[in-house]
Design an enzyme around this catalytic site. Structure first.
Site, PDB file in Angstrom:
ATOM      1  N   GLY A   1      31.166  16.967  -4.070  1.00 14.08           N
ATOM      2  CA  GLY A   1      31.182  17.516  -3.059  1.00 14.08           C
ATOM      3  C   GLY A   1      33.047  16.929  -1.940  1.00 14.08           C
ATOM      4  O   GLY A   1      32.642  17.401  -0.992  1.00 14.08           O
ATOM      5  N   HIS A   2      33.984  16.206  -2.557  1.00 13.04           N
ATOM      6  CA  HIS A   2      35.263  17.146  -1.899  1.00 13.04           C
ATOM      7  C   HIS A   2      35.918  17.729  -2.146  1.00 13.04           C
ATOM      8  O   HIS A   2      37.050  17.374  -1.504  1.00 13.04           O
ATOM      9  CB  HIS A   2      35.406  15.380  -2.355  1.00 13.04           C
ATOM     10  CG  HIS A   2      35.077  14.285  -2.206  1.00 13.04           C
ATOM     11  ND1 HIS A   2      34.087  13.667  -0.530  1.00 13.04           N
ATOM     12  CD2 HIS A   2      33.953  13.089  -2.724  1.00 13.04           C
ATOM     13  CE1 HIS A   2      33.589  13.066  -0.918  1.00 13.04           C
ATOM     14  NE2 HIS A   2      33.633  12.339  -2.345  1.00 13.04           N
TER      15      HIS A   2
ATOM     16  N   ASP B   1      32.476   3.589  -7.185  1.00 14.79           N
ATOM     17  CA  ASP B   1      33.768   3.926  -8.633  1.00 14.79           C
ATOM     18  C   ASP B   1      34.088   2.907  -9.348  1.00 14.79           C
ATOM     19  O   ASP B   1      35.086   3.089 -10.428  1.00 14.79           O
ATOM     20  CB  ASP B   1      34.515   4.775  -7.604  1.00 14.79           C
ATOM     21  CG  ASP B   1      33.991   5.853  -6.970  1.00 14.79           C
ATOM     22  OD1 ASP B   1      33.325   7.014  -8.535  1.00 14.79           O
ATOM     23  OD2 ASP B   1      34.509   6.192  -6.136  1.00 14.79           O
TER      24      ASP B   1
ATOM     25  N   HIS C   1      31.558  10.637   3.283  1.00 17.16           N
ATOM     26  CA  HIS C   1      30.270  11.217   2.462  1.00 17.16           C
ATOM     27  C   HIS C   1      28.845  10.878   3.517  1.00 17.16           C
ATOM     28  O   HIS C   1      28.135  10.707   3.472  1.00 17.16           O
ATOM     29  CB  HIS C   1      30.046   9.773   1.316  1.00 17.16           C
ATOM     30  CG  HIS C   1      31.030   9.284   0.594  1.00 17.16           C
ATOM     31  ND1 HIS C   1      32.359   8.403   0.787  1.00 17.16           N
ATOM     32  CD2 HIS C   1      30.889   9.845  -0.715  1.00 17.16           C
ATOM     33  CE1 HIS C   1      32.534   8.533  -0.704  1.00 17.16           C
ATOM     34  NE2 HIS C   1      32.366   9.295  -1.146  1.00 17.16           N
TER      35      HIS C   1
END
Lengths: 331, 213
Positions: free
Chosen positions: A56-57, A110, A219
């Site tokens: 999504g980045h 992460d 996000h």
């Protein structure tokens, strides 16, 4: 939601398939682990530089795999850290005698996935070291949070580390360089609209037509505050002030300036912001030696922008100026 | 409680998995308030794999079964959910190892080990506005009910009530872990999605708990 999407569950896989089909000579796709890797990796004469983080980045992270950049990326689902398995298998596939470097954006998921993946890969004989990226000044570094978030400044760490890895630097040298670039890089972002994750099907948060969110996360995490929409100069001045005073960047410094679009803002608006930021920096006696305008680390379709500064020295400039080849081609 | 604890352990794991899948949208919407909205999706995709791999898990004993489930969760669920929930199952499996029967005290010990695992993996403490803020009080309640000699259904119903009340209470807390923590004071007023998930799971267990146990 109006998006190009089939089954939201296949969104990431179908995107990765497209990346692979568009770059058949230079990239390889391993669907089991969302893995996009250089076709010529792993190479015995270089450290493999890999990154995971959520999808999504884009172009981060799968579209910046290439010569002089990442050797591989193994993203998770949209906005979700990759499963530990992806990290483990990617590390094993990319293992070389010179080792594997994990570049991790500083988020809880992460950190956990890469910590566990590292431990398990090391148990199988892979040498791994880690560089954390945490450039977002919007987040207060308290004893409770995991620290600042890693956002668009990630690009600069990858660029400099990737160039050095390509030139044959050993893993300790890459860690030193990565930590150094991160330590002189600061970012702050803001949003004009929310983003819409395909699996959710509706905007992550509500932002009125006359509102903006300052210090937003990539996000869709809320930022420092929400307020009435201001004009472009006022907005970019606020981002610049927050970033400049944080390191701080001082009169006489040479910097790289990045205006990064979050996915839903036209390039023309990004250049408008760039022009103001550039002039304001020069007015402060801070010299813009390298400039970056475009989409580097986005938040799906969010309208908005972030501003990043990197304090330059000869070593960082050398890394930034080195040639690189990535999947995105506009010619 | 029972000579062969495996069916009961399977029942609990299956209920957790089914509840996670069924509540994907609800959990995701809760997470979107101050987080990034991926919690429901990650949990559902992961527990879908648990359900689809169900028949392949080694069932030598309860501990072996739980360990296999833990490996699937840890290695295949993304976001923060995989490492945290996987660690919880793994620690519970470690306590269950070597036990031929799982009595009330053992259940409490398994839950306490799971809580310690989550705390260690996520560097979180009670009051940080995480799933621990529902799981820990619910575990205390189970320990209390076991001490009173309550039967299974009574114990699970009581734990569900405490988990729900505790999850509701998280609205008063300021998030100190995960992406919600970046919002600081702005996280006050919304419940923690992980804590609510724990409450919903305990409620599902209470609804479906075998009457004979």
């Amino acid at each position: 939601m109006k998006k190009f999407v089939n089954d939201p569950r296949q969104f990431v896989a179908e995107m990765l398939k497209g990346v692979a089909l568009a770059n058949p000579d230079t990239l390889r796709y391993v669907p089991e682990y969302n893995l996009i890797m250089r076709a010529d990796a792993p190479r015995a004469d270089k450290v493999s530089v890999i990154q995971g983080s959520g999808s999504g980045h884009e172009p981060a992270h799968v579209m910046i795999v290439g010569k002089g950049m990442l050797d591989a990326a193994c993203p998770g689902d949209v906005f979700a850290a990759p499963p530990m398995d992806y990290v483990l298998e990617t590390s094993k596939l990319l293992a070389t005698p010179k080792g594997v470097l994990h570049l991790i954006n500083n988020y809880t998921g992460d950190r956990m996935a890469f910590d566990m993946g590292k431990e398990m890969a090391e148990a199988e004989g892979v040498q791994i070291k880690t560089v954390l990226v945490d450039d977002d000044v919007a987040v207060a570094d308290s004893t409770f949070t995991i620290g600042r978030r890693g956002v668009a400044g990630n690009f600069f760490v990858i660029k400099v580390v990737g160039a050095a890895a390509e030139a044959g630097a050993d893993i300790d040298e890459l860690v030193r360089l990565g930590d150094k670039v991160n330590s002189v890089t600061r970012t702050m972002g803001m949003a004009l609209t929310s983003c819409t994750p395909p699996a959710k099907g509706s905007p992550l948060f509500e932002l009125g037509d006359d509102e903006m969110e300052i210090g937003v996360g990539i996000h869709g995490e809320p930022g420092r505050r929400r307020e009435k929409l201001a004009n472009a100069d006022t907005i970019i001045d606020e981002l610049l002030e927050a970033v400049v005073t944080d390191l701080p960047y001082e009169r006489g410094d040479d910097v790289a300036l990045m205006i990064n679009g979050l996915g839903g803002t036209p390039i023309g608006e990004l250049y408008l912001l760039y022009g103001r930021a550039h002039e304001q920096l020069e007015a402060r006696g801070i010299h813009v030696r390298r400039n970056y305008v475009g989409e580097y680390c986005t938040s799906l379709d969010m309208a908005g922008a972030s501003l990043t500064l990197v304090k330059l020295d000869d070593e960082i400039v050398k890394g930034l100026a080195a040639p690189a080849e990535i999947a995105i081609r506009t010619f | 409680m029972t000579e062969n604890p495996l069916p009961q352990v399977e029942f609990v794991v299956r209920t957790i998995a089914q509840t996670a899948v069924a509540n994907e949208k609800y959990f995701g919407d809760l997470d979107a308030v101050v987080g990034d909205g991926d919690f429901g999706y990650s949990l559902a995709r992961g527990f879908e794999i648990v359900l689809s791999d169900w028949d392949t898990f080694d069932r030598t004993d309860a501990a072996t079964f739980l360990r296999k489930v833990a490996v699937v969760i840890t290695s295949r669920i993304g976001g923060t959910s995989g490492p945290l929930w996987g660690t919880a199952f793994l620690r519970a499996a470690t306590v269950a190892a070597g036990k031929t029967a799982i009595d009330g005290e053992t259940v409490v010990a398994m839950l306490r080990a799971a809580i310690e695992g989550i705390q260690a993996r996520g560097s979180a403490s009670l009051g940080d506005k995480t799933l621990l803020d529902a799981l820990a009080p619910a575990t205390d309640e189970i320990a209390r009910q076991v001490g009173l000699g309550s039967d299974g259904p009574t114990t699970v119903r009581a734990a569900a009530a405490v988990a729900r009340a505790s999850a509701d209470e998280t609205a008063k807390l300021e998030a100190r872990r995960g992406r919600a923590s970046y919002t600081g004071e702005r996280s006050i007023g919304s419940v923690d999605p992980g804590a609510v998930a724990v409450a919903v799971i305990f409620e599902a267990l209470a609804d479906a708990w075998p009457a004979a146990s």
